[in-house]
Design a protein around this motif. Sequence first.
Motif, PDB file in Angstrom:
ATOM      1  N   GLY A  14     -35.846  -7.671   5.307  1.00  0.00           N
ATOM      2  CA  GLY A  14     -36.182  -7.126   3.994  1.00  0.00           C
ATOM      3  C   GLY A  14     -35.646  -7.998   2.877  1.00  0.00           C
ATOM      4  N   ILE A  15     -36.404  -8.055   1.784  1.00  0.00           N
ATOM      5  CA  ILE A  15     -35.960  -8.752   0.573  1.00  0.00           C
ATOM      6  C   ILE A  15     -35.803  -7.704  -0.511  1.00  0.00           C
ATOM      7  CG2 ILE A  15     -36.518 -10.470  -1.184  1.00  0.00           C
ATOM      8  CD1 ILE A  15     -35.997 -11.753   1.447  1.00  0.00           C
ATOM      9  N   VAL A  52     -36.158 -15.956   9.611  1.00  0.00           N
ATOM     10  CA  VAL A  52     -36.779 -14.762  10.177  1.00  0.00           C
ATOM     11  C   VAL A  52     -37.204 -15.101  11.601  1.00  0.00           C
ATOM     12  CG1 VAL A  52     -38.480 -12.935   9.858  1.00  0.00           C
ATOM     13  CG2 VAL A  52     -37.714 -14.268   7.878  1.00  0.00           C
ATOM     14  N   HIS A  53     -36.725 -14.321  12.566  1.00  0.00           N
ATOM     15  CA  HIS A  53     -37.025 -14.570  13.973  1.00  0.00           C
ATOM     16  C   HIS A  53     -38.265 -13.792  14.418  1.00  0.00           C
ATOM     17  CE1 HIS A  53     -32.732 -15.489  13.543  1.00  0.00           C
ATOM     18  NE2 HIS A  53     -32.859 -16.279  14.605  1.00  0.00           N
ATOM     19  N   ALA A  54     -38.859 -14.234  15.489  1.00  0.00           N
ATOM     20  CA  ALA A  54     -39.928 -13.467  16.125  1.00  0.00           C
ATOM     21  C   ALA A  54     -39.383 -12.088  16.508  1.00  0.00           C
ATOM     22  CB  ALA A  54     -40.425 -14.200  17.369  1.00  0.00           C
ATOM     23  N   VAL A  60     -46.452 -15.238  11.088  1.00  0.00           N
ATOM     24  CA  VAL A  60     -45.502 -14.695  10.116  1.00  0.00           C
ATOM     25  C   VAL A  60     -46.275 -13.860   9.105  1.00  0.00           C
ATOM     26  CG1 VAL A  60     -43.794 -15.241   8.334  1.00  0.00           C
ATOM     27  CG2 VAL A  60     -43.995 -16.704  10.370  1.00  0.00           C
ATOM     28  N   VAL A  61     -45.834 -12.624   8.887  1.00  0.00           N
ATOM     29  CA  VAL A  61     -46.494 -11.723   7.944  1.00  0.00           C
ATOM     30  C   VAL A  61     -45.560 -11.465   6.768  1.00  0.00           C
ATOM     31  CG1 VAL A  61     -47.558  -9.457   7.624  1.00  0.00           C
ATOM     32  CG2 VAL A  61     -47.792 -10.641   9.817  1.00  0.00           C
ATOM     33  N   LEU A 114     -41.475 -10.604   6.905  1.00  0.00           N
ATOM     34  CA  LEU A 114     -40.612 -10.719   5.731  1.00  0.00           C
ATOM     35  C   LEU A 114     -41.179  -9.762   4.687  1.00  0.00           C
ATOM     36  CD1 LEU A 114     -38.186 -12.267   4.518  1.00  0.00           C
ATOM     37  CD2 LEU A 114     -39.824 -13.942   3.627  1.00  0.00           C
ATOM     38  N   MET A 115     -40.407  -8.725   4.325  1.00  0.00           N
ATOM     39  CA  MET A 115     -40.942  -7.624   3.520  1.00  0.00           C
ATOM     40  C   MET A 115     -40.157  -7.421   2.232  1.00  0.00           C
ATOM     41  SD  MET A 115     -41.459  -3.592   4.560  1.00  0.00           S
ATOM     42  CE  MET A 115     -39.743  -3.126   4.330  1.00  0.00           C
TER      43      MET A 115
END
Length: 493
Positions: free
Chosen positions: A281-282, A274-276, A410-411, A443-444
């Motif tokens: 999505g997961i 996951v980049h800035a 990171v959220v 990351l959601m």
Amino acid sequence: MLVAAGLTKSFLGTTVLQDAGLTLVAGQVHGLVGENGAGKSTLMKLLAGVHQPDAGTIVLDGTDVRFSHPVQAQQAGISTVFQEFNLLPDRTIAENVFLGREPRRRGLVDTARMRRDAQELLEGLGVSHLESGRPVRTLSVAEQQIVEIAKAVSQDARIISMDEPTAALADHEVELLYAIIGRLTARGVAILYVSHRLREIFDLCTTITVLKDGQHVTTRPAAALDESELVRLMVGRSLVTYFPDPLPGTVVGRPRLELEGVGHGDVDDVTLTVHAGEVVGISGLQGSGRTELLEGVFGVRPFSRGTVRLDGREVRLRSPRRAVRAGLALVTEDRKATGLALRQSILDNALSVVRGVVPGRTAEARRAVPGILSSLRVSARALDQEVQFLSGGNQQKVVLARWLATEPKVVLLDEPTRGVDVGAKVAIYDLVRQLAADGFAVLMVSSELPEVIGMSDRIVVLRDGRVAGEVPAGASEEDVLQLATGAASEAVA
């Protein structure tokens, strides 16, 4: 079957429902929608006899009725399945279904008949896999909901109100609920269905009533509405789309979070980056390892193998405390159980993680919290208000605030919009886009396919704890489901 008109209710001088009403027809599902705080729960409780209206009438089968207690409503044929179940965990399904109405033989409870009758009720609902002698504490959320519905049917309910019945259900459990509702309406039962999931409203309902700010907005046939019009009626403004585009100036930067071959008991060999400035999505079916992956990243269930890098540096996150100090934040899927201290104030909740993990930054965070809450548009009387008295959408915003106060890099978001109304969803989507624009990596996890597709720059699909594949932004639901179910690989084979 039932006509409610002019219903008004106030608490402590505040009017929460004014001149509201609806009509329920035998054999039909009537949808009741509106934002959190619109008055839906109050209206349901008036029909259920939990509260008594200050004004207005309830006419049942042509007779004016007034219930002073829920038992009176049940005796009249009106039952309610609330979001919070009323079940005794250490008693059996049969004992819960017939609680207070147990069949008796020679003055004693006839347990054999009670279990037999409960089993017949379950099978009549199309649920043959449940045994009426099982203790309720061994049941899943979906199975407990079935018990609540069986209890209502056992009371000869002709009207059943359901409050957010799918809020905690997996997709296959939702299908079972659909089937049960179909059987009930075929018997002539009228269903009042409350949900934030608009797809379910259109799937199930013949008629839809919209409430806003405690007042009746409209009642229309479901066939005369579409999602965009229904949203406009609910929130009072037109929404071009639920899912906002990335904000101008959003730049995808260097890798922030890198997972290489990570695994533990429930996930294995997961590799992703996951980049800035990116929202990844997961997706995957229930049990595919979505939540377990986030728990591994955050140190709730530490990975036993593989490599985790933050900003290019290898880290070993053996606990949530270490994860917070390393710059990670995790918004869990159940805000009431693991996200909030409901009896504490908004301010105490917003500062709780900082106080517990990096207490030296408490004063700085205290100064920042009002601005964070304002940016999230939290609607509350004051910072000392207890969180339990906020709407679901505002509670979720407080959860987000407590993590933003830690200044993460990171959220991790696990079902960030579960149980919130459409207006609050849009506010959360706007926040996610703002986080990406500010250089956070997001990351959601989401079980709602339109949401994960509409909000993600890329989607990683899990199946049986492993990465089944990746699809780009704008992919179709079919693309995601093929990977999630294995249909794509079967087609290739």
